[in-house]
Design a protein around this motif. Structure first.
Motif, PDB file in Angstrom:
ATOM      1  N   TRP A  27       0.752  -1.144  -0.010  1.00  0.00           N
ATOM      2  CA  TRP A  27       0.091   0.212  -0.087  1.00  0.00           C
ATOM      3  C   TRP A  27       0.877   1.409   0.009  1.00  0.00           C
ATOM      4  CZ3 TRP A  27      -0.964   3.904   3.730  1.00  0.00           C
ATOM      5  CH2 TRP A  27      -1.803   4.747   3.688  1.00  0.00           C
ATOM      6  N   PHE A  28       1.910   1.398   0.889  1.00  0.00           N
ATOM      7  CA  PHE A  28       2.730   2.508   0.931  1.00  0.00           C
ATOM      8  C   PHE A  28       3.733   2.673  -0.506  1.00  0.00           C
ATOM      9  CE2 PHE A  28       2.887   2.309   5.591  1.00  0.00           C
ATOM     10  CZ  PHE A  28       2.473   3.855   5.959  1.00  0.00           C
ATOM     11  N   LEU A  29       3.714   1.467  -1.051  1.00  0.00           N
ATOM     12  CA  LEU A  29       4.736   1.575  -2.270  1.00  0.00           C
ATOM     13  C   LEU A  29       3.713   2.221  -3.611  1.00  0.00           C
ATOM     14  CD1 LEU A  29       6.744  -1.765  -2.254  1.00  0.00           C
ATOM     15  CD2 LEU A  29       7.716   0.973  -1.924  1.00  0.00           C
ATOM     16  N   ALA A  30       2.651   1.676  -3.483  1.00  0.00           N
ATOM     17  CA  ALA A  30       1.516   2.011  -4.317  1.00  0.00           C
ATOM     18  C   ALA A  30       1.306   3.535  -4.477  1.00  0.00           C
ATOM     19  CB  ALA A  30       0.300   1.076  -4.388  1.00  0.00           C
ATOM     20  N   ARG A  31       1.031   3.954  -3.125  1.00  0.00           N
ATOM     21  CA  ARG A  31       0.895   5.382  -2.799  1.00  0.00           C
ATOM     22  C   ARG A  31       2.025   6.206  -3.252  1.00  0.00           C
ATOM     23  NH1 ARG A  31       0.757   7.368   3.301  1.00  0.00           N
ATOM     24  NH2 ARG A  31       0.599   9.553   2.909  1.00  0.00           N
ATOM     25  N   ARG A  32       3.159   5.827  -2.947  1.00  0.00           N
ATOM     26  CA  ARG A  32       4.261   6.620  -3.422  1.00  0.00           C
ATOM     27  C   ARG A  32       4.319   6.701  -5.034  1.00  0.00           C
ATOM     28  NH1 ARG A  32       9.979   4.830  -1.606  1.00  0.00           N
ATOM     29  NH2 ARG A  32      10.826   4.812  -3.701  1.00  0.00           N
ATOM     30  N   ARG A  33       4.103   5.621  -5.678  1.00  0.00           N
ATOM     31  CA  ARG A  33       4.100   5.605  -6.931  1.00  0.00           C
ATOM     32  C   ARG A  33       3.030   6.636  -7.742  1.00  0.00           C
ATOM     33  NH1 ARG A  33       2.105   0.864 -10.273  1.00  0.00           N
ATOM     34  NH2 ARG A  33       2.606   1.388 -12.350  1.00  0.00           N
ATOM     35  N   ARG A  34       1.800   6.509  -6.891  1.00  0.00           N
ATOM     36  CA  ARG A  34       0.830   7.267  -7.520  1.00  0.00           C
ATOM     37  C   ARG A  34       1.079   8.827  -7.442  1.00  0.00           C
ATOM     38  NH1 ARG A  34      -4.227   4.685  -4.475  1.00  0.00           N
ATOM     39  NH2 ARG A  34      -2.578   3.989  -3.439  1.00  0.00           N
ATOM     40  N   ARG A  35       1.660   9.201  -6.099  1.00  0.00           N
ATOM     41  CA  ARG A  35       1.670  10.570  -6.180  1.00  0.00           C
ATOM     42  C   ARG A  35       3.123  10.948  -6.990  1.00  0.00           C
ATOM     43  NH1 ARG A  35       2.602  11.938   0.496  1.00  0.00           N
ATOM     44  NH2 ARG A  35       0.307  11.982   0.661  1.00  0.00           N
ATOM     45  N   ARG A  36       4.066  10.117  -7.359  1.00  0.00           N
ATOM     46  CA  ARG A  36       5.058  10.552  -8.320  1.00  0.00           C
ATOM     47  C   ARG A  36       4.446  10.750  -9.719  1.00  0.00           C
ATOM     48  NH1 ARG A  36       9.095   6.141  -9.484  1.00  0.00           N
ATOM     49  NH2 ARG A  36       7.985   5.644  -7.552  1.00  0.00           N
ATOM     50  N   HIS A  37       3.635   9.775 -10.036  1.00  0.00           N
ATOM     51  CA  HIS A  37       2.963   9.747 -11.337  1.00  0.00           C
ATOM     52  C   HIS A  37       2.215  10.992 -11.474  1.00  0.00           C
ATOM     53  CE1 HIS A  37       1.667   8.170 -15.178  1.00  0.00           C
ATOM     54  NE2 HIS A  37       0.391   8.445 -14.672  1.00  0.00           N
ATOM     55  N   ALA A  38       1.491  11.320 -10.336  1.00  0.00           N
ATOM     56  CA  ALA A  38       0.640  12.748 -10.687  1.00  0.00           C
ATOM     57  C   ALA A  38       1.583  13.915 -10.890  1.00  0.00           C
ATOM     58  CB  ALA A  38      -0.289  12.560  -9.399  1.00  0.00           C
ATOM     59  N   TYR A  39       2.737  13.816  -9.972  1.00  0.00           N
ATOM     60  CA  TYR A  39       3.337  14.999 -10.160  1.00  0.00           C
ATOM     61  C   TYR A  39       4.147  15.171 -11.505  1.00  0.00           C
ATOM     62  CZ  TYR A  39       7.416  18.094  -9.195  1.00  0.00           C
ATOM     63  OH  TYR A  39       8.295  19.172  -9.240  1.00  0.00           O
ATOM     64  N   GLU A  40       4.626  14.104 -12.092  1.00  0.00           N
ATOM     65  CA  GLU A  40       4.969  14.088 -13.259  1.00  0.00           C
ATOM     66  C   GLU A  40       4.194  14.453 -14.563  1.00  0.00           C
ATOM     67  OE1 GLU A  40       6.714  10.121 -13.861  1.00  0.00           O
ATOM     68  OE2 GLU A  40       8.491  10.844 -12.485  1.00  0.00           O
ATOM     69  N   THR A  41       2.884  14.014 -14.456  1.00  0.00           N
ATOM     70  CA  THR A  41       1.909  14.536 -15.308  1.00  0.00           C
ATOM     71  C   THR A  41       1.613  15.700 -15.207  1.00  0.00           C
ATOM     72  OG1 THR A  41       0.098  13.459 -13.905  1.00  0.00           O
ATOM     73  CG2 THR A  41       0.986  12.206 -15.865  1.00  0.00           C
ATOM     74  N   GLU A  42       1.572  16.380 -13.838  1.00  0.00           N
ATOM     75  CA  GLU A  42       1.258  17.719 -13.770  1.00  0.00           C
ATOM     76  C   GLU A  42       2.336  18.817 -14.481  1.00  0.00           C
ATOM     77  OE1 GLU A  42       1.645  20.613 -10.204  1.00  0.00           O
ATOM     78  OE2 GLU A  42       0.156  18.766  -9.920  1.00  0.00           O
ATOM     79  N   GLN A  43       3.760  18.131 -14.024  1.00  0.00           N
ATOM     80  CA  GLN A  43       4.629  19.086 -14.870  1.00  0.00           C
ATOM     81  C   GLN A  43       4.602  18.912 -16.359  1.00  0.00           C
ATOM     82  OE1 GLN A  43       6.743  20.898 -13.361  1.00  0.00           O
ATOM     83  NE2 GLN A  43       5.550  20.475 -11.219  1.00  0.00           N
TER      84      GLN A  43
END
Length: 70
Positions: A27-43
């Motif tokens: 759960w922690f790894l998936a949460r971190r991955r989702r946050r990183r992906h959201a940040y990259e797509t925002e950029q």
């Protein structure tokens, strides 16, 4: 169907201490991955223009270049 299988597997794993630890880690790894992906797509989708507050890149034949050559 896939979500039902995930639910059943999680319910089964949560019954044991080792399985529960694996679920928490996943759960922690998936949460971190989702946050990183959201940040990259925002950029990547940052808008350029008048309303975005970001100036568009200067064109090659603009006046500012001609004025700076003088």
């Amino acid at each position: 169907m896939k979500n039902l299988l995930k639910l059943l597997l999680a319910k089964r794993m949560a019954g044991t201490p080792l399985g529960l630890a694996a679920l928490v880690l996943g759960w922690f790894l998936a949460r971190r991955r989702r946050r990183r992906h959201a940040y990259e797509t925002e950029q990547e989708t940052e808008r350029v223009g008048r309303r975005s507050g970001v100036a568009p890149p200067a064109r090659a034949g603009s006046r500012s270049r001609a004025a700076s050559r003088r």
